[in-house]
Design a protein around this motif. Structure first.
Motif, PDB file in Angstrom:
ATOM      1  N   ALA A 194       0.832  -1.206   0.000  1.00  0.00           N
ATOM      2  CA  ALA A 194       0.000   0.000   0.000  1.00  0.00           C
ATOM      3  C   ALA A 194       0.866   1.255   0.000  1.00  0.00           C
ATOM      4  O   ALA A 194       0.545   2.240  -0.681  1.00  0.00           O
ATOM      5  N   LEU A 195       1.970   1.222   0.736  1.00  0.00           N
ATOM      6  CA  LEU A 195       2.872   2.377   0.752  1.00  0.00           C
ATOM      7  C   LEU A 195       3.461   2.630  -0.629  1.00  0.00           C
ATOM      8  O   LEU A 195       3.586   3.784  -1.066  1.00  0.00           O
ATOM      9  N   GLY A 197       2.052   1.568  -3.486  1.00  0.00           N
ATOM     10  CA  GLY A 197       0.956   1.867  -4.392  1.00  0.00           C
ATOM     11  C   GLY A 197       0.440   3.290  -4.290  1.00  0.00           C
ATOM     12  O   GLY A 197      -0.048   3.865  -5.274  1.00  0.00           O
ATOM     13  N   THR A 198       0.534   3.890  -3.104  1.00  0.00           N
ATOM     14  CA  THR A 198       0.054   5.261  -2.912  1.00  0.00           C
ATOM     15  C   THR A 198       1.120   6.307  -3.199  1.00  0.00           C
ATOM     16  O   THR A 198       0.865   7.504  -3.067  1.00  0.00           O
ATOM     17  N   GLY A 199       2.313   5.847  -3.572  1.00  0.00           N
ATOM     18  CA  GLY A 199       3.358   6.788  -3.934  1.00  0.00           C
ATOM     19  C   GLY A 199       4.237   7.240  -2.789  1.00  0.00           C
ATOM     20  O   GLY A 199       5.121   8.104  -2.985  1.00  0.00           O
ATOM     21  N   GLU A 200       4.037   6.697  -1.578  1.00  0.00           N
ATOM     22  CA  GLU A 200       4.914   7.054  -0.463  1.00  0.00           C
ATOM     23  C   GLU A 200       6.350   6.620  -0.750  1.00  0.00           C
ATOM     24  O   GLU A 200       7.303   7.255  -0.295  1.00  0.00           O
TER      25      GLU A 200
END
Length: 273
Positions: A194-195, A197-200
């Motif tokens: 998720a990190l 995938g969200t661009g973090e």
């Protein structure tokens, strides 16, 4: 993902109910016999390969539930450590639910081979842990046969909490064995995805390098770091080849002649020397 297997030379060995050896591949490769499974990786344009022992921790759980009700797993592994390496010639086949690697055979059956009146409960438990560990070595061998380089193994899961079992893996794999700061596995991997995938983080490898840490630990029985090699003296020790006599083991258990004659099965017995 949760173990950071997103680059070559590092594989994971997860000892839960089943046991899984998981490796990253830069280029796709398949085992013609279907003994291991190749899939797309969460890393873009990369692949992973995995071998599975159906009854890994399940084997020890079955023993506890049926023959040692209420016993703590730590107590069982401590008891196993009192038995000699090779469990006095006793061998465990962990095929309690058929098998996937290296024998893709739903009819494979498990059991102790070579049991005699001299064997004690500690031998039975040690044979189970050794048998599961050698089954995981079967997985690792096939992964390497596909051209995947392996320098170290990250151990996780319930079985890897045992210093004795980690030491045994290090000896049997003949690889550096390490563990990680977090043991959350799948859930942790989902969070890392998720990190990314969200661009973090820019990529899956980047987030893994930033968040996953190997840790050093000592084997309680030896006081040494568990990065030992196969055949060293210590918790595992060595087993003379003459101690292992399991010819026709698969036939005796109803697994069929092909199980005994297959190269991985013969190889596993030979590696006990």
């Amino acid at each position: 993902m949760g173990n950071g297997i997103v680059e070559v030379r590092i594989v994971s060995c997860t000892l839960g109910t089943s046991g899984v050896v998981f490796a990253h591949m830069e280029h796709v490769a398949y085992d013609p016999a279907g003994r291991v499974h190749t899939f797309c990786h969460s890393v873009r344009d990369k692949w992973h390969v995995m071998g599975v022992t159906q009854g890994a921790g399940l084997s020890l759980q079955w023993f506890r539930n049926q023959l040692a009700p209420g016993a703590e797993y730590d107590a069982l592994t401590a008891e196993a450590a009192t038995a000699p390496a090779g469990a006095q010639g006793l061998f465990w086949l962990p095929y309690l639910m058929g098998e996937r690697t290296p024998h893709l055979d739903a009819t494979a059956r498990g059991g102790w081979i070579g049991i005699t009146a001299r064997h004690q409960r500690a031998d039975l438990i040690r044979a189970i842990i050794e048998g599961v560990s050698y089954s995981q070595r079967d997985c690792l061998d096939i992964v390497e046969e596909l051209g995947v380089p392996v320098a170290s193994v990250r151990a996780s899961g319930g079985g890897a909490r045992s210093p004795f079992w980690r030491q045994l893996l290090a000896d049997i794999f003949n690889k550096k064995v390490v563990t990680l700061e977090t043991q959350e596995g799948s859930a942790y991997g989902a969070a890392l995805l998720a990190l990314a995938g969200t661009g973090e983080y820019a990529s899956v490898p980047e987030v893994c390098r930033a968040t996953i840490r190997e840790v050093d630990f000592d084997c309680a029985a030896t006081g040494r770091s568990c990065v030992l090699r196969q055949g060293v003296s210590g918790v595992s020790g060595t087993v003379p080849r003459s101690k292992i006599r399991v010819r026709n083991a698969g036939r005796a258990l109803g697994c069929g002649k092909r199980l005994v004659r297959s190269a991985p099965f013969r190889s596993r017995l030979g590696k006990l020397s």
